[in-house]
Motif scaffolding. Sequence first.
Motif, PDB file in Angstrom:
ATOM      1  N   THR A  92      23.950   4.480  31.068  1.00  0.00           N
ATOM      2  CA  THR A  92      23.147   4.043  29.780  1.00  0.00           C
ATOM      3  C   THR A  92      22.275   2.831  30.029  1.00  0.00           C
ATOM      4  OG1 THR A  92      24.490   3.822  28.107  1.00  0.00           O
ATOM      5  CG2 THR A  92      23.676   6.013  28.551  1.00  0.00           C
ATOM      6  N   THR A  93      23.202   1.901  30.302  1.00  0.00           N
ATOM      7  CA  THR A  93      22.798   0.425  30.204  1.00  0.00           C
ATOM      8  C   THR A  93      22.225   0.109  31.532  1.00  0.00           C
ATOM      9  OG1 THR A  93      24.991  -0.178  30.844  1.00  0.00           O
ATOM     10  CG2 THR A  93      24.392  -0.165  28.539  1.00  0.00           C
ATOM     11  N   CYS A  98      18.653   3.622  37.410  1.00  0.00           N
ATOM     12  CA  CYS A  98      18.757   5.004  36.383  1.00  0.00           C
ATOM     13  C   CYS A  98      17.514   5.088  35.719  1.00  0.00           C
ATOM     14  CB  CYS A  98      19.648   4.255  35.361  1.00  0.00           C
ATOM     15  SG  CYS A  98      21.540   4.305  36.311  1.00  0.00           S
ATOM     16  N   PRO A  99      16.732   4.352  35.174  1.00  0.00           N
ATOM     17  CA  PRO A  99      15.608   4.759  34.432  1.00  0.00           C
ATOM     18  C   PRO A  99      14.541   5.558  35.184  1.00  0.00           C
ATOM     19  CG  PRO A  99      15.896   2.434  33.876  1.00  0.00           C
ATOM     20  CD  PRO A  99      16.920   2.851  35.188  1.00  0.00           C
ATOM     21  N   LYS A 142      15.430   9.516  25.728  1.00  0.00           N
ATOM     22  CA  LYS A 142      14.872  10.202  27.020  1.00  0.00           C
ATOM     23  C   LYS A 142      14.302  11.654  26.810  1.00  0.00           C
ATOM     24  CE  LYS A 142      15.729   6.318  29.211  1.00  0.00           C
ATOM     25  NZ  LYS A 142      14.504   5.305  29.514  1.00  0.00           N
ATOM     26  N   GLY A 143      14.339  12.218  25.703  1.00  0.00           N
ATOM     27  CA  GLY A 143      13.776  13.551  25.699  1.00  0.00           C
ATOM     28  C   GLY A 143      14.929  14.643  26.121  1.00  0.00           C
ATOM     29  N   TYR A 200      19.205  14.724  47.137  1.00  0.00           N
ATOM     30  CA  TYR A 200      17.694  14.315  46.962  1.00  0.00           C
ATOM     31  C   TYR A 200      17.655  12.870  46.484  1.00  0.00           C
ATOM     32  CZ  TYR A 200      17.623  19.380  47.395  1.00  0.00           C
ATOM     33  OH  TYR A 200      17.828  20.553  47.572  1.00  0.00           O
ATOM     34  N   ASP A 201      16.712  12.022  46.898  1.00  0.00           N
ATOM     35  CA  ASP A 201      16.577  10.886  46.467  1.00  0.00           C
ATOM     36  C   ASP A 201      16.007  10.859  44.974  1.00  0.00           C
ATOM     37  OD1 ASP A 201      15.885   8.100  45.645  1.00  0.00           O
ATOM     38  OD2 ASP A 201      15.250   7.722  47.672  1.00  0.00           O
ATOM     39  N   GLY A 202      16.882  10.581  43.919  1.00  0.00           N
ATOM     40  CA  GLY A 202      16.226  10.763  42.817  1.00  0.00           C
ATOM     41  C   GLY A 202      15.232   9.839  42.270  1.00  0.00           C
TER      42      GLY A 202
END
Length: 224
Positions: A92-93, A98-99, A142-143, A200-202
């Motif tokens: 999360t940090t 990650c975002p 993040k919904g 897959y490349d996220g």
Amino acid sequence: MLSFFKGYKYFGIAFAVLCIVIISIIYNVLNVKQPLPIWSPAQINAEMVDSTIQHKKKYHKIADFSLTNQNGKTITQEDYKDKIYVADFFFTTCQTICPIMTDHMYRIQKEILRDDEVLLLSHSVTPKIDSVAQLKKYAKEKGVLDNKWNLVTGDKKQIYELARKSYLAVKTDGTGDQYDMIHTENFVLIDKKRQIRGHYDGTNPEEIDRLLEDIETLKSFGGS
């Protein structure tokens, strides 16, 4: 006899070409889908795979697990039984990839919102930092929808072994701590038999398009 066949030589060639064209047209019109490959440790970049299973060429499946999600609920393989799901590893940090990965996972969530066959699963690679309360806060920001997407934390050894021996999706840190790991941008597609059907490349929108297409392909074959 030979002269008889020679007379039909060009006819035969033309007929063969015509058959190929007709078959190709029929294939494209019907949009016949080919099944997705089933990936094993021996086929994956060795950096992502624990050395004890790098030789394994078939029968690879995701191991059983017991982790805790953003609501404090215990999540096990039973929650994903008979489901297709997309898994990844994050924290999360994280301020780098990650975002972007989370935004793309959110996009997948929107696409599968009314699809009862497909779920999402994100594992924290820093479980000491990512407590249930921290995951809950992140989920709200993040919904994340609780019925579609679990953010999980738990025992670091278990998460490490899932990452390196099941999902084949992270690198080791190399600092001397056998359970340290560097998460990658990999999203992993898992079928209803707990088999890996794609990486897959996220961080790449085109790869997310491919992932969504592969989910549909997988569904067309019954999810496995």
